[in-house]
Design a protein around this motif. Structure first.
Motif, PDB file in Angstrom:
ATOM      1  N   ILE A 121       0.866  -1.187   0.000  1.00 51.39           N
ATOM      2  CA  ILE A 121       0.000   0.000   0.000  1.00 51.39           C
ATOM      3  C   ILE A 121       0.896   1.228   0.000  1.00 51.39           C
ATOM      4  CG2 ILE A 121      -1.828   1.261   1.190  1.00 51.39           C
ATOM      5  CD1 ILE A 121      -2.632  -1.358   2.547  1.00 51.39           C
ATOM      6  N   THR A 122       0.796   2.034  -1.051  1.00 48.59           N
ATOM      7  CA  THR A 122       1.597   3.259  -1.118  1.00 48.59           C
ATOM      8  C   THR A 122       0.874   4.361  -0.352  1.00 48.59           C
ATOM      9  OG1 THR A 122       0.600   3.896  -3.234  1.00 48.59           O
ATOM     10  CG2 THR A 122       2.636   2.621  -3.323  1.00 48.59           C
ATOM     11  N   LEU A 123       1.649   5.139   0.403  1.00 51.32           N
ATOM     12  CA  LEU A 123       1.076   6.133   1.315  1.00 51.32           C
ATOM     13  C   LEU A 123       1.610   7.539   1.026  1.00 51.32           C
ATOM     14  CD1 LEU A 123       1.527   3.993   4.563  1.00 51.32           C
ATOM     15  CD2 LEU A 123      -0.567   4.241   3.207  1.00 51.32           C
ATOM     16  N   GLY A 124       2.025   7.790  -0.228  1.00 50.00           N
ATOM     17  CA  GLY A 124       2.522   9.110  -0.578  1.00 50.00           C
ATOM     18  C   GLY A 124       3.745   9.479   0.243  1.00 50.00           C
ATOM     19  N   ALA A 125       3.697  10.668   0.843  1.00 51.67           N
ATOM     20  CA  ALA A 125       4.847  11.154   1.613  1.00 51.67           C
ATOM     21  C   ALA A 125       5.141  10.289   2.835  1.00 51.67           C
ATOM     22  CB  ALA A 125       4.600  12.602   2.049  1.00 51.67           C
ATOM     23  N   ALA A 126       4.163   9.468   3.255  1.00 54.71           N
ATOM     24  CA  ALA A 126       4.359   8.605   4.433  1.00 54.71           C
ATOM     25  C   ALA A 126       5.022   7.274   4.082  1.00 54.71           C
ATOM     26  CB  ALA A 126       3.023   8.363   5.129  1.00 54.71           C
ATOM     27  N   GLY A 127       5.364   7.053   2.797  1.00 55.75           N
ATOM     28  CA  GLY A 127       6.082   5.840   2.421  1.00 55.75           C
ATOM     29  C   GLY A 127       5.170   4.740   1.924  1.00 55.75           C
ATOM     30  N   ALA A 128       5.334   3.526   2.458  1.00 56.22           N
ATOM     31  CA  ALA A 128       4.559   2.381   1.979  1.00 56.22           C
ATOM     32  C   ALA A 128       4.447   1.339   3.084  1.00 56.22           C
ATOM     33  CB  ALA A 128       5.203   1.774   0.739  1.00 56.22           C
ATOM     34  N   LEU A 129       3.373   0.545   2.988  1.00 59.49           N
ATOM     35  CA  LEU A 129       3.139  -0.557   3.911  1.00 59.49           C
ATOM     36  C   LEU A 129       3.221  -1.857   3.116  1.00 59.49           C
ATOM     37  CD1 LEU A 129       2.371  -0.587   6.960  1.00 59.49           C
ATOM     38  CD2 LEU A 129       0.003  -0.931   6.241  1.00 59.49           C
ATOM     39  N   VAL A 130       3.981  -2.817   3.619  1.00 60.54           N
ATOM     40  CA  VAL A 130       4.240  -4.064   2.895  1.00 60.54           C
ATOM     41  C   VAL A 130       3.762  -5.245   3.728  1.00 60.54           C
ATOM     42  CG1 VAL A 130       6.045  -5.535   1.904  1.00 60.54           C
ATOM     43  CG2 VAL A 130       6.249  -3.042   1.755  1.00 60.54           C
ATOM     44  N   ALA A 131       2.896  -6.069   3.131  1.00 58.13           N
ATOM     45  CA  ALA A 131       2.386  -7.257   3.821  1.00 58.13           C
ATOM     46  C   ALA A 131       2.641  -8.480   2.945  1.00 58.13           C
ATOM     47  CB  ALA A 131       0.896  -7.121   4.100  1.00 58.13           C
ATOM     48  N   ASP A 132       3.203  -9.540   3.535  1.00 61.47           N
ATOM     49  CA  ASP A 132       3.563 -10.747   2.788  1.00 61.47           C
ATOM     50  C   ASP A 132       2.923 -11.961   3.455  1.00 61.47           C
ATOM     51  OD1 ASP A 132       4.835 -12.878   1.459  1.00 61.47           O
ATOM     52  OD2 ASP A 132       6.661 -11.693   1.170  1.00 61.47           O
ATOM     53  N   SER A 133       2.104 -12.710   2.696  1.00 58.79           N
ATOM     54  CA  SER A 133       1.402 -13.863   3.262  1.00 58.79           C
ATOM     55  C   SER A 133       2.378 -14.978   3.640  1.00 58.79           C
ATOM     56  CB  SER A 133       0.363 -14.390   2.273  1.00 58.79           C
ATOM     57  OG  SER A 133       0.993 -14.885   1.106  1.00 58.79           O
ATOM     58  N   ARG A 134       3.545 -15.026   2.969  1.00 63.91           N
ATOM     59  CA  ARG A 134       4.497 -16.119   3.234  1.00 63.91           C
ATOM     60  C   ARG A 134       5.163 -15.976   4.587  1.00 63.91           C
ATOM     61  NH1 ARG A 134       5.600 -15.351  -2.850  1.00 63.91           N
ATOM     62  NH2 ARG A 134       5.599 -13.256  -2.027  1.00 63.91           N
ATOM     63  N   THR A 135       5.434 -14.725   4.985  1.00 61.64           N
ATOM     64  CA  THR A 135       6.155 -14.501   6.241  1.00 61.64           C
ATOM     65  C   THR A 135       5.234 -14.007   7.353  1.00 61.64           C
ATOM     66  OG1 THR A 135       6.639 -12.219   5.598  1.00 61.64           O
ATOM     67  CG2 THR A 135       8.250 -13.905   4.971  1.00 61.64           C
ATOM     68  N   GLY A 136       4.030 -13.545   6.955  1.00 65.98           N
ATOM     69  CA  GLY A 136       3.130 -12.959   7.945  1.00 65.98           C
ATOM     70  C   GLY A 136       3.578 -11.592   8.412  1.00 65.98           C
TER      71      GLY A 136
END
Length: 307
Positions: free
Chosen positions: A223-238
């Motif tokens: 999920i890109t959050l503009g100036a706040a960066g990004a959130l990354v979620a991976d089902s393999r690692t949780g």
């Protein structure tokens, strides 16, 4: 690229749109029924597909584009700029409709409003994808967006190689078939696109959206959050990681999401893990907003390293 990898594969194949961006600067965007005066018209090469392929090539990726343009001045402009950046354009088809056009207004804060006429992009068919099977087979990563028909996106999903990773940015957002969602690794969305996909199930904020999006079937979500960066979620690692963006002076956000997605897809193709790739992509996106325009603003690797 790994040393033992065959060098006849593309780091990234972008299957997507190619538009001419017709840009006008305005003091403020017009309200319904209102006319405002703007700056001189500027014509730039754009479209989410062409943006991504050019952004990746400028970073140093071996990139190809599968797209359709019209047999017109806008189409020639798009082909010339792709080739000049080093993109392989053998997969770009010509004819069938005028080249797609995006009408863009940009206000002094850098925010933009966009109306897209798909033109030839709407004529990129599943059959075009099937004919391009060798191109799909030669790609480590395939990146798609939704400025081309959804059944063409679905055919791209079905036609990719068994070890080819798929990156999807569902923009402009539309309902996604389960087979497309299941192939996404990652699904890349901004806040607006995340809310659209989740609908009434959207919780409060990105930290709730990421697991909810994963539950729909993609292997990973960014999920890109503009100036706040990004959130990354991976089902393999949780794992759920928030990657912070460098602080920059934003001049123009046009194309920044495309630069981010291209950088992410390229680094995944090189063998980075998702968090590493997204951390690099956040820096590329930040560099892209510091210059005006879309493709003109995409940074080289040196410019990203200097950030």
């Amino acid at each position: 690229m790994h040393d033992n990898a065959p060098d006849d594969r593309f780091d990234l194949l972008v299957v997507g749109s190619a538009n001419a961006d017709l840009v006008i600067g305005v003091e403020r965007r017009p309200a319904p029924g209102e006319t405002v005066l703007g700056s001189d018209l500027a014509v730039h090469p754009g479209g989410k597909g062409a943006n991504q392929s050019l952004a990746a090539a400028r970073l140093g990726a071996r990139t190809a584009l599968l797209a359709r343009v019209g047999d017109d001045d806008h189409g020639r402009l798009l082909l010339e700029t792709q080739r000049a950046a080093g993109v392989d354009t053998d997969g770009v088809l010509v004819g069938g409709a005028p080249t797609g056009v995006a009408l863009i207004t940009v206000d002094p804060s850098g925010d933009n409003s966009i109306v897209v006429s798909p033109g030839a992009n709407g004529r990129l068919t599943p059959e075009d994808v099937r004919v391009a099977a060798p191109l799909l087979a030669a790609a480590r990563v395939i990146s798609v967006q939704l400025e081309i028909p959804l059944d063409t996106v679905a055919e791209t999903v079905r036609g990719r190689g068994p070890d080819t990773r798929l990156v999807l940015n569902p923009s402009p957002p539309a309902p996604l078939p389960d087979e497309v969602l299941a192939a996404c690794d990652p699904l890349v969305v901004n806040e607006h696109e995340a809310r659209y996909i989740l609908g009434e199930d959207a919780g409060e904020g990105p930290h709730a959206w990421a697991p909810a999006l994963l539950a729909l079937g993609p292997r990973s979500v960014v999920i890109t959050l503009g100036a706040a960066g990004a959130l990354v979620a991976d089902s393999r690692t949780g794992s759920l990681d928030h990657l912070v963006s460098p602080k920059v002076e934003a001049l123009d956000t046009t194309g920044a999401g495309d630069a981010f997605t291209a950088a992410l897809a390229w680094r995944l193709g090189r063998g980075d893990d998702l968090r590493e790739a997204a951390a690099f992509a956040v820096r590329v996106g930040a560099a892209a907003v510091t210059a005006r325009g879309a493709q003109e603003s995409f940074p080289t690797l040196e410019e990203v390293d200097a950030l």
